[in-house]
Design an enzyme around this catalytic site. Structure first.
Site, mmCIF file in Angstrom:
data_model
loop_
_atom_site.group_PDB
_atom_site.id
_atom_site.type_symbol
_atom_site.label_atom_id
_atom_site.label_comp_id
_atom_site.label_asym_id
_atom_site.label_seq_id
_atom_site.Cartn_x
_atom_site.Cartn_y
_atom_site.Cartn_z
ATOM 1 N N HIS A 42 0.791 -1.438 0.002
ATOM 2 C CA HIS A 42 0.006 0.077 -0.003
ATOM 3 C C HIS A 42 0.714 1.302 0.086
ATOM 4 C CE1 HIS A 42 -2.848 2.916 2.332
ATOM 5 N NE2 HIS A 42 -3.504 2.802 1.192
ATOM 6 N N GLU A 69 0.720 -0.265 -4.551
ATOM 7 C CA GLU A 69 -0.474 0.512 -5.053
ATOM 8 C C GLU A 69 0.046 1.945 -4.937
ATOM 9 O OE1 GLU A 69 -4.214 2.880 -3.284
ATOM 10 O OE2 GLU A 69 -2.052 2.681 -2.613
ATOM 11 N N ASP A 71 -1.095 6.536 -5.671
ATOM 12 C CA ASP A 71 -2.271 7.419 -5.783
ATOM 13 C C ASP A 71 -1.796 8.342 -6.951
ATOM 14 O OD1 ASP A 71 -3.880 6.662 -3.347
ATOM 15 O OD2 ASP A 71 -1.909 6.690 -2.402
ATOM 16 N N HIS A 84 -0.600 10.996 -1.994
ATOM 17 C CA HIS A 84 -1.797 10.505 -1.563
ATOM 18 C C HIS A 84 -2.915 11.609 -1.079
ATOM 19 C CE1 HIS A 84 -4.711 9.476 1.805
ATOM 20 N NE2 HIS A 84 -5.050 8.432 0.900
ATOM 21 N N GLU A 152 -4.376 3.956 -8.234
ATOM 22 C CA GLU A 152 -5.584 4.752 -7.806
ATOM 23 C C GLU A 152 -5.502 6.193 -8.273
ATOM 24 O OE1 GLU A 152 -6.243 4.946 -3.483
ATOM 25 O OE2 GLU A 152 -7.944 6.402 -3.870
HETATM 26 O O1 G3P Z 1 -5.922 0.893 -2.165
HETATM 27 C C1 G3P Z 1 -6.718 1.105 -1.014
HETATM 28 C C2 G3P Z 1 -6.423 2.229 -0.452
HETATM 29 O O2 G3P Z 1 -5.307 3.073 -0.926
HETATM 30 C C3 G3P Z 1 -7.546 3.356 -0.150
HETATM 31 O O3 G3P Z 1 -7.293 4.219 0.619
HETATM 32 O O4 G3P Z 1 -6.830 6.401 1.573
HETATM 33 O O5 G3P Z 1 -5.163 4.850 1.372
HETATM 34 O O6 G3P Z 1 -5.889 5.697 -0.790
HETATM 35 P P1 G3P Z 1 -6.122 5.287 0.853
HETATM 36 CA CA CA Z 2 -4.613 4.743 -2.231
#
Ligand code: G3P
Ligand code: CA
Length: 293
Positions: A42, A69, A71, A84, A152
């Site tokens: 993450h 993962e 953002d 993020h 994301e």
């Molecule tokens: O991939 C799931 C997670 O990233 C969603 O929440 O706030 O960490 O982007 P957040």
């Molecule tokens: Ca995320």
């Protein structure tokens, strides 16, 4: 191209996990995984390196973790970067470098300004000088490490057209060709955004972040391959209900749940039948799942 030993071994394993059905995989640690639950780092391995930096991608790779993962957001001058928060102040030294620019929104800064920021020192002195990566730099590192990406689109409502722009950049970087598509999932909390991605590139695997009502799942399945909820919102019945609906590519919807950072919880959600676990501590979760299988 930078390839460290762990990255080279992980690269040799590319192709062993299918798009929808992860198979038994020998991890770069030398352990053999018999379960079918994917571990996703993450924001990179963000318990061990500053989130959403190249160091966090490499930290995951060093642990033998192939899924990361991130953002994606957009600067004032239209460049895609990886971060993020929609503001820069938690994870960079922007308050020192640009003290008069509160509230330090990403969308108020140019890429040139953002590249002046230190995105590592807040996490630890050993990461001083780590920068906010552009999406292109990030993709290059994921490619060099032979890793896979759960991308994301963060707060896409702030960045009109970011779906088309991101897909264009992914295509330019070669990530939409047949081989790479197996290594990419695009997700968002915004159903509209995922609808747009699916409309623009129906061949790309997508995920909706959230916990839609069971009655609404068929609607989400029109544009999603995954339903990705917080682990605090699910139980075995919900996971089973999701898995019983076919997604946008005619296969059962998958569930990647977040953010699980301890072994017992990982084993518990895996027993519910989730397909993937998104975690800041991918080594802890991978090892717990291995030990329980
Ligand atoms: O991939 C799931 C997670 O990233 C969603 O929440 O706030 O960490 O982007 P957040
Ligand atoms: Ca995320």
């Amino acid at each position: 191209m930078q390839i460290r030993p762990a990255a080279a071994l992980t690269g040799a394993l590319i192709g062993m996990s299918a798009l929808f059905l992860p198979t038994a995989t020998a991890q770069a640690t030398g352990r053999t995984t018999h379960h079918h639950t994917v571990t996703v780092a993450h924001r990179g391995a963000s318990a061990y390196a500053p989130e959403n930096t190249l160091a966090a991608v490499d930290a995951a790779d060093d642990l033998g973790i192939d899924w990361v993962e991130n953002d994606v957001q957009r600067t004032r001058d239209g460049e895609l970067i990886v971060m993020h928060d929609t503001t820069l102040n938690r994870t960079t030294d922007v308050e020192q470098i640009f003290p008069d620019r509160a509230p330090w929104k990403i969308s108020d800064f140019t890429l040139d300004e953002i590249e002046k920021l230190d995105a590592g020192s807040w996490f630890g002195p050993e990461f001083q000088g780590e920068t906010v990566p552009t999406l292109e730099e990030y993709m290059d590192r994921v490619s060099d490490n032979h890793q896979k990406l759960l991308l994301e689109l963060k707060a896409p409502e702030l960045y009109p057209g970011i779906e088309r722009q991101t897909l264009r950049e992914l295509r330019r970087e070669g990530w939409l060709d047949h081989r790479h598509k197996r290594r990419l999932i695009v997700q968002s909390f915004s159903a509209d955004s995922m609808r747009a991605v699916h409309r623009l590139r129906p061949d790309v695997k997508t995920g909706f972040l959230g916990t839609p009502a069971v009655a609404d799942l068929p609607e989400y399945a029109e544009f999603s391959d995954q339903i990705n909820p917080s682990y605090t919102t699910i139980d075995a019945d919900y996971v089973s209900a999701v898995r019983s609906v076919d997604g946008a590519h005619g296969r059962p919807l998958e569930v990647y749940t977040w953010t699980v950072n301890d072994g017992p919880t990982a084993v518990s959600v895996a027993a519910m039948g989730v397909n993937g676990i998104i975690t800041n501590k991918p080594d802890v979760i991978r090892d717990a799942l291995d030990d329980a299988s």
